[in-house]
Design a protein around this motif. Structure first.
Motif, PDB file in Angstrom:
ATOM      1  N   ASP A  26      -8.667  -4.102  -3.954  1.00 36.41           N
ATOM      2  CA  ASP A  26      -9.365  -5.394  -4.048  1.00 36.41           C
ATOM      3  C   ASP A  26      -9.186  -6.155  -2.732  1.00 36.41           C
ATOM      4  O   ASP A  26      -8.296  -5.845  -1.929  1.00 36.41           O
ATOM      5  CB  ASP A  26      -8.900  -6.211  -5.266  1.00 36.41           C
ATOM      6  CG  ASP A  26      -7.437  -6.618  -5.188  1.00 36.41           C
ATOM      7  OD1 ASP A  26      -7.070  -7.310  -4.216  1.00 36.41           O
ATOM      8  OD2 ASP A  26      -6.664  -6.246  -6.095  1.00 36.41           O
ATOM      9  N   LEU A  27     -10.015  -7.151  -2.518  1.00 37.32           N
ATOM     10  CA  LEU A  27     -10.064  -7.853  -1.236  1.00 37.32           C
ATOM     11  C   LEU A  27      -8.743  -8.551  -0.907  1.00 37.32           C
ATOM     12  O   LEU A  27      -8.278  -8.508   0.242  1.00 37.32           O
ATOM     13  CB  LEU A  27     -11.215  -8.871  -1.240  1.00 37.32           C
ATOM     14  CG  LEU A  27     -11.530  -9.520   0.106  1.00 37.32           C
ATOM     15  CD1 LEU A  27     -11.861  -8.485   1.165  1.00 37.32           C
ATOM     16  CD2 LEU A  27     -12.667 -10.517  -0.021  1.00 37.32           C
ATOM     17  N   LEU A  66      -5.641  -7.779  -1.853  1.00 36.83           N
ATOM     18  CA  LEU A  66      -4.636  -6.782  -1.481  1.00 36.83           C
ATOM     19  C   LEU A  66      -4.961  -6.194  -0.103  1.00 36.83           C
ATOM     20  O   LEU A  66      -4.068  -5.970   0.715  1.00 36.83           O
ATOM     21  CB  LEU A  66      -4.568  -5.675  -2.544  1.00 36.83           C
ATOM     22  CG  LEU A  66      -3.518  -4.578  -2.331  1.00 36.83           C
ATOM     23  CD1 LEU A  66      -2.106  -5.169  -2.273  1.00 36.83           C
ATOM     24  CD2 LEU A  66      -3.590  -3.536  -3.443  1.00 36.83           C
ATOM     25  N   TYR A  67      -6.244  -5.963   0.149  1.00 39.92           N
ATOM     26  CA  TYR A  67      -6.700  -5.462   1.456  1.00 39.92           C
ATOM     27  C   TYR A  67      -6.217  -6.391   2.569  1.00 39.92           C
ATOM     28  O   TYR A  67      -5.646  -5.956   3.558  1.00 39.92           O
ATOM     29  CB  TYR A  67      -8.232  -5.363   1.450  1.00 39.92           C
ATOM     30  CG  TYR A  67      -8.852  -5.031   2.791  1.00 39.92           C
ATOM     31  CD1 TYR A  67      -8.977  -3.713   3.215  1.00 39.92           C
ATOM     32  CD2 TYR A  67      -9.322  -6.040   3.638  1.00 39.92           C
ATOM     33  CE1 TYR A  67      -9.554  -3.406   4.450  1.00 39.92           C
ATOM     34  CE2 TYR A  67      -9.890  -5.751   4.865  1.00 39.92           C
ATOM     35  CZ  TYR A  67     -10.001  -4.429   5.272  1.00 39.92           C
ATOM     36  OH  TYR A  67     -10.567  -4.129   6.491  1.00 39.92           O
ATOM     37  N   ARG A  68      -6.439  -7.707   2.379  1.00 39.54           N
ATOM     38  CA  ARG A  68      -6.033  -8.691   3.399  1.00 39.54           C
ATOM     39  C   ARG A  68      -4.523  -8.693   3.587  1.00 39.54           C
ATOM     40  O   ARG A  68      -4.027  -8.754   4.713  1.00 39.54           O
ATOM     41  CB  ARG A  68      -6.512 -10.087   2.995  1.00 39.54           C
ATOM     42  CG  ARG A  68      -7.991 -10.289   3.218  1.00 39.54           C
ATOM     43  CD  ARG A  68      -8.376 -11.744   3.000  1.00 39.54           C
ATOM     44  NE  ARG A  68      -9.799 -11.918   3.174  1.00 39.54           N
ATOM     45  CZ  ARG A  68     -10.590 -12.566   2.323  1.00 39.54           C
ATOM     46  NH1 ARG A  68     -10.105 -13.096   1.232  1.00 39.54           N
ATOM     47  NH2 ARG A  68     -11.873 -12.685   2.565  1.00 39.54           N
ATOM     48  N   GLU A  69      -3.779  -8.664   2.473  1.00 41.88           N
ATOM     49  CA  GLU A  69      -2.310  -8.680   2.538  1.00 41.88           C
ATOM     50  C   GLU A  69      -1.788  -7.491   3.356  1.00 41.88           C
ATOM     51  O   GLU A  69      -0.954  -7.646   4.240  1.00 41.88           O
ATOM     52  CB  GLU A  69      -1.705  -8.615   1.122  1.00 41.88           C
ATOM     53  CG  GLU A  69      -1.914  -9.866   0.280  1.00 41.88           C
ATOM     54  CD  GLU A  69      -1.630  -9.621  -1.197  1.00 41.88           C
ATOM     55  OE1 GLU A  69      -1.040  -8.566  -1.542  1.00 41.88           O
ATOM     56  OE2 GLU A  69      -2.000 -10.474  -2.014  1.00 41.88           O
ATOM     57  N   LEU A  70      -2.310  -6.291   3.041  1.00 43.22           N
ATOM     58  CA  LEU A  70      -1.809  -5.083   3.703  1.00 43.22           C
ATOM     59  C   LEU A  70      -2.267  -4.998   5.161  1.00 43.22           C
ATOM     60  O   LEU A  70      -1.541  -4.474   6.011  1.00 43.22           O
ATOM     61  CB  LEU A  70      -2.235  -3.833   2.920  1.00 43.22           C
ATOM     62  CG  LEU A  70      -1.604  -3.712   1.522  1.00 43.22           C
ATOM     63  CD1 LEU A  70      -2.163  -2.520   0.772  1.00 43.22           C
ATOM     64  CD2 LEU A  70      -0.085  -3.619   1.596  1.00 43.22           C
ATOM     65  N   MET A  71      -3.454  -5.541   5.451  1.00 41.39           N
ATOM     66  CA  MET A  71      -3.924  -5.589   6.845  1.00 41.39           C
ATOM     67  C   MET A  71      -3.051  -6.555   7.651  1.00 41.39           C
ATOM     68  O   MET A  71      -2.655  -6.255   8.782  1.00 41.39           O
ATOM     69  CB  MET A  71      -5.391  -6.031   6.921  1.00 41.39           C
ATOM     70  CG  MET A  71      -6.381  -4.957   6.513  1.00 41.39           C
ATOM     71  SD  MET A  71      -6.394  -3.484   7.555  1.00 41.39           S
ATOM     72  CE  MET A  71      -7.527  -3.963   8.845  1.00 41.39           C
ATOM     73  N   ASN A  72      -2.713  -7.716   7.062  1.00 39.43           N
ATOM     74  CA  ASN A  72      -1.862  -8.708   7.741  1.00 39.43           C
ATOM     75  C   ASN A  72      -0.471  -8.154   8.008  1.00 39.43           C
ATOM     76  O   ASN A  72       0.159  -8.500   9.008  1.00 39.43           O
ATOM     77  CB  ASN A  72      -1.760 -10.004   6.927  1.00 39.43           C
ATOM     78  CG  ASN A  72      -3.046 -10.814   6.994  1.00 39.43           C
ATOM     79  OD1 ASN A  72      -3.835 -10.661   7.919  1.00 39.43           O
ATOM     80  ND2 ASN A  72      -3.276 -11.662   6.010  1.00 39.43           N
TER      81      ASN A  72
END
Length: 200
Positions: free
Chosen positions: A166-167, A169-175
């Motif tokens: 999901d978006l 989680l995507y942002r968290e892991l990219m950060n």
């Protein structure tokens, strides 16, 4: 089965994330130190290199000597006995200074190949990696259950498999710099692979 002596430090130590991998093989353990240089890897756990005058803490463990255990430790440290020069770590016999004893004893330990030392690894002054982790916990201990589960799923997936995300989680892991976006699919970054190794 004969007992084998190893100087263990970092995530395989008693009380740390990977101790469960070896605890059934442990016959005895004692607080000890070796002369080495300690670095903090970006994931938060230490790596030791040969040489240096710091007395680095760890544990002297008497382990039941089985082929399975030797293979497990070699694999964990990325040591290939058939190609030691290209291995991530080397396995060496060292002098170990046990707490309360004046004479050192011999034991095996694993040293990071200096050619494989990441540029972002930070020297730990005095070699006290335990204090380093107390002051700044390892990345693996800061992750949420959802983040850990996703990293494990992505780490176990084949290259062509798409693991849905999901978006948020995507942002968290990219950060956190744990994943890279390859356009049509996601993959673990180098740091993500290191985290996966410490979660597996």
């Amino acid at each position: 089965m004969t007992a084998k002596r190893f100087f263990i430090y970092g995530s395989l130590s008693e009380g740390m994330i990977h101790f469960s991998k070896i605890q059934n093989f442990v016959e005895s353990l004692a607080f000890a130190r070796i002369k080495a240089t300690a670095y903090r890897l970006k994931v938060g756990f230490p790596a030791l290199t040969k040489g240096g005058s710091d007395l680095v803490p760890g544990q002297l463990m008497e382990l039941k000597g089985s082929e399975l255990l030797k293979t497990l430790l070699d694999e964990f440290y990325g040591f290939n006995p058939l190609d030691p020069e290209q291995s991530l770590y080397s396995k060496e016999e060292v002098d170990v200074y046990v707490e309360g004893s004046s004479e050192p004893v011999k034991a095996y330990t694993y040293f990071l190949n200096p050619l494989k030392l990441p540029v972002n690894a930070a020297l730990i002054p005095g070699g006290d990696w335990k204090k380093s982790i107390e002051d700044q916990p390892a990345l693996t201990s800061k992750l949420t259950e959802k983040q850990m589960t996703y990293i494990q799923r992505l780490g176990r997936s084949t290259g062509r498999e798409i693991v849905p995300i999901d978006l948020a989680l995507y942002r968290e892991l990219m950060n956190l710099e744990l994943i890279v976006d390859k356009g049509r699919r996601l993959a673990l970054s180098k740091l993500g692979q290191e985290v996966f190794r410490h979660l597996a």
